[in-house]
Enzyme design. Sequence first.
Site, PDB file in Angstrom:
ATOM      1  N   ASN A   7      19.332 -28.932   7.673  1.00 39.27           N
ATOM      2  CA  ASN A   7      18.175 -29.115   8.547  1.00 39.27           C
ATOM      3  C   ASN A   7      16.894 -29.082   7.694  1.00 39.27           C
ATOM      4  OD1 ASN A   7      15.917 -28.372  10.201  1.00 39.27           O
ATOM      5  ND2 ASN A   7      17.341 -27.890  11.839  1.00 39.27           N
ATOM      6  N   HIS A  10      12.195 -27.195   8.105  1.00 42.79           N
ATOM      7  CA  HIS A  10      11.389 -26.145   7.474  1.00 42.79           C
ATOM      8  C   HIS A  10      10.571 -26.681   6.308  1.00 42.79           C
ATOM      9  CE1 HIS A  10      13.588 -23.548  10.119  1.00 42.79           C
ATOM     10  NE2 HIS A  10      14.655 -24.250   9.772  1.00 42.79           N
ATOM     11  N   HIS A  43      14.684 -31.836  13.929  1.00 44.71           N
ATOM     12  CA  HIS A  43      14.395 -31.569  15.344  1.00 44.71           C
ATOM     13  C   HIS A  43      13.019 -32.152  15.651  1.00 44.71           C
ATOM     14  CE1 HIS A  43      14.134 -28.244  18.699  1.00 44.71           C
ATOM     15  NE2 HIS A  43      13.824 -29.437  19.150  1.00 44.71           N
ATOM     16  N   ARG A  45      10.312 -32.163  18.011  1.00 38.82           N
ATOM     17  CA  ARG A  45       9.850 -31.374  19.162  1.00 38.82           C
ATOM     18  C   ARG A  45       8.774 -32.121  19.920  1.00 38.82           C
ATOM     19  NH1 ARG A  45      10.376 -25.943  19.994  1.00 38.82           N
ATOM     20  NH2 ARG A  45      11.943 -24.948  18.694  1.00 38.82           N
ATOM     21  N   ARG A  49       5.549 -30.141  16.049  1.00 41.24           N
ATOM     22  CA  ARG A  49       4.989 -29.081  15.198  1.00 41.24           C
ATOM     23  C   ARG A  49       5.471 -29.150  13.748  1.00 41.24           C
ATOM     24  NH1 ARG A  49       8.113 -23.729  17.324  1.00 41.24           N
ATOM     25  NH2 ARG A  49       7.204 -24.354  19.291  1.00 41.24           N
ATOM     26  N   GLU A  70      18.062 -33.472  16.536  1.00 42.43           N
ATOM     27  CA  GLU A  70      18.035 -32.408  17.548  1.00 42.43           C
ATOM     28  C   GLU A  70      16.877 -32.692  18.482  1.00 42.43           C
ATOM     29  OE1 GLU A  70      17.486 -28.403  16.219  1.00 42.43           O
ATOM     30  OE2 GLU A  70      19.279 -28.549  14.989  1.00 42.43           O
ATOM     31  N   THR A 101      14.547 -22.417  18.176  1.00 39.41           N
ATOM     32  CA  THR A 101      15.411 -22.513  19.349  1.00 39.41           C
ATOM     33  C   THR A 101      16.017 -21.133  19.641  1.00 39.41           C
ATOM     34  OG1 THR A 101      15.934 -24.717  18.548  1.00 39.41           O
ATOM     35  CG2 THR A 101      17.280 -23.871  20.346  1.00 39.41           C
ATOM     36  N   GLU A 151      27.964 -27.533  19.400  1.00 41.03           N
ATOM     37  CA  GLU A 151      27.491 -26.691  18.300  1.00 41.03           C
ATOM     38  C   GLU A 151      27.329 -25.296  18.887  1.00 41.03           C
ATOM     39  OE1 GLU A 151      24.032 -27.892  15.985  1.00 41.03           O
ATOM     40  OE2 GLU A 151      23.668 -25.785  15.458  1.00 41.03           O
ATOM     41  N   HIS A 191      22.621 -21.753  13.359  1.00 39.15           N
ATOM     42  CA  HIS A 191      21.453 -20.936  13.664  1.00 39.15           C
ATOM     43  C   HIS A 191      21.576 -19.575  12.999  1.00 39.15           C
ATOM     44  CE1 HIS A 191      17.749 -19.794  15.525  1.00 39.15           C
ATOM     45  NE2 HIS A 191      17.628 -21.041  15.909  1.00 39.15           N
TER      46      HIS A 191
HETATM   47  N1  PXP Z   1      21.195 -25.576  15.004  1.00 39.71           N
HETATM   48  C1  PXP Z   1      20.217 -25.703  15.921  1.00 39.71           C
HETATM   49  C2  PXP Z   1      20.575 -26.284  17.245  1.00 39.71           C
HETATM   50  C3  PXP Z   1      18.899 -25.330  15.636  1.00 39.71           C
HETATM   51  O1  PXP Z   1      17.935 -25.474  16.562  1.00 39.71           O
HETATM   52  C4  PXP Z   1      18.599 -24.825  14.350  1.00 39.71           C
HETATM   53  C5  PXP Z   1      17.189 -24.435  14.006  1.00 39.71           C
HETATM   54  O2  PXP Z   1      16.392 -25.543  13.895  1.00 39.71           O
HETATM   55  C6  PXP Z   1      19.635 -24.722  13.423  1.00 39.71           C
HETATM   56  C7  PXP Z   1      20.940 -25.074  13.778  1.00 39.71           C
HETATM   57  C8  PXP Z   1      19.416 -24.225  12.032  1.00 39.71           C
HETATM   58  O3  PXP Z   1      19.082 -22.872  12.087  1.00 39.71           O
HETATM   59  P1  PXP Z   1      18.514 -22.158  10.790  1.00 39.71           P
HETATM   60  O4  PXP Z   1      17.254 -22.820  10.423  1.00 39.71           O
HETATM   61  O5  PXP Z   1      18.362 -20.736  11.230  1.00 39.71           O
HETATM   62  O6  PXP Z   1      19.582 -22.335   9.731  1.00 39.71           O
END
Ligand code: PXP
Length: 239
Positions: A7, A10, A43, A45, A49, A70, A101, A151, A191
Amino acid sequence: MARLAVNVDHVATLRQARGIDEPDPVLAAGIAELAGADGIICHLREDRRHINDRDLGLLRRTVKTKLNLEMAGVREMVDIAVEIRPDMVTLVPERREELTTEGGLDVSGQADHYAHVAGELKDAGIDVSFFVDPSEDQIENSHRCGADIVEIHTGHYSEARTEAEAEARFERIEAAVERAAALKLGVSVGHGLNYANVKRFGSLTQVEEYSIGHSIVSRAVFVGFERAVREMVELVKDF
Ligand code: PXP
């Protein structure tokens, strides 16, 4: 042998902190793929953001593995997904005021809505994943609504304060994974997973994909993005 999907939200969060054009999540996605990632997740949004429409368009044109968008199951996002055609969409709940999330979808409470959204996306040739809490009821309803993949939300497991609490929460995830696999759904988890707590998943062979962002980007600050991704690929590929 499980897959790692990285992902890159960040990376975009860091860019937005300065309001300029670096670091670029699109470049991060390319580096993640070079380091062995099997997929890229972003993601989009409602409030843009972190990831924005420019990022999503460029990711679609440059990601060579699998692009997982996402998004909330709302009209604006469904229209964007149908236009951009990511390889898959993960439907997540979204609240404007949340930092990240916070929980899984309430598929059981809004089955008609999610069945409709999944149908529209699948008609466009997009695989559909539902992000759900480790609840057998939510998983069975995801299956009924036409999800291809679930997921399973690992955030509560990752926030456990004691080993006993982590173990109890892990057992719920384990039961959910087994139920999803029995229904022949694809199974992902994500997550709050990091280089330490992900090791507990080594025994869950039905988990096909790990969706990880924050811990990889955090480690990248110290060791570099390529190495941070490679180290996570090495961990999950043996599961
Ligand atoms: N899965 C989903 C559905 C999420 O919303 C997120 C966070 O964006 C993640 C996985 C990844 O989580 P993390 O950034 O804590 O690894």
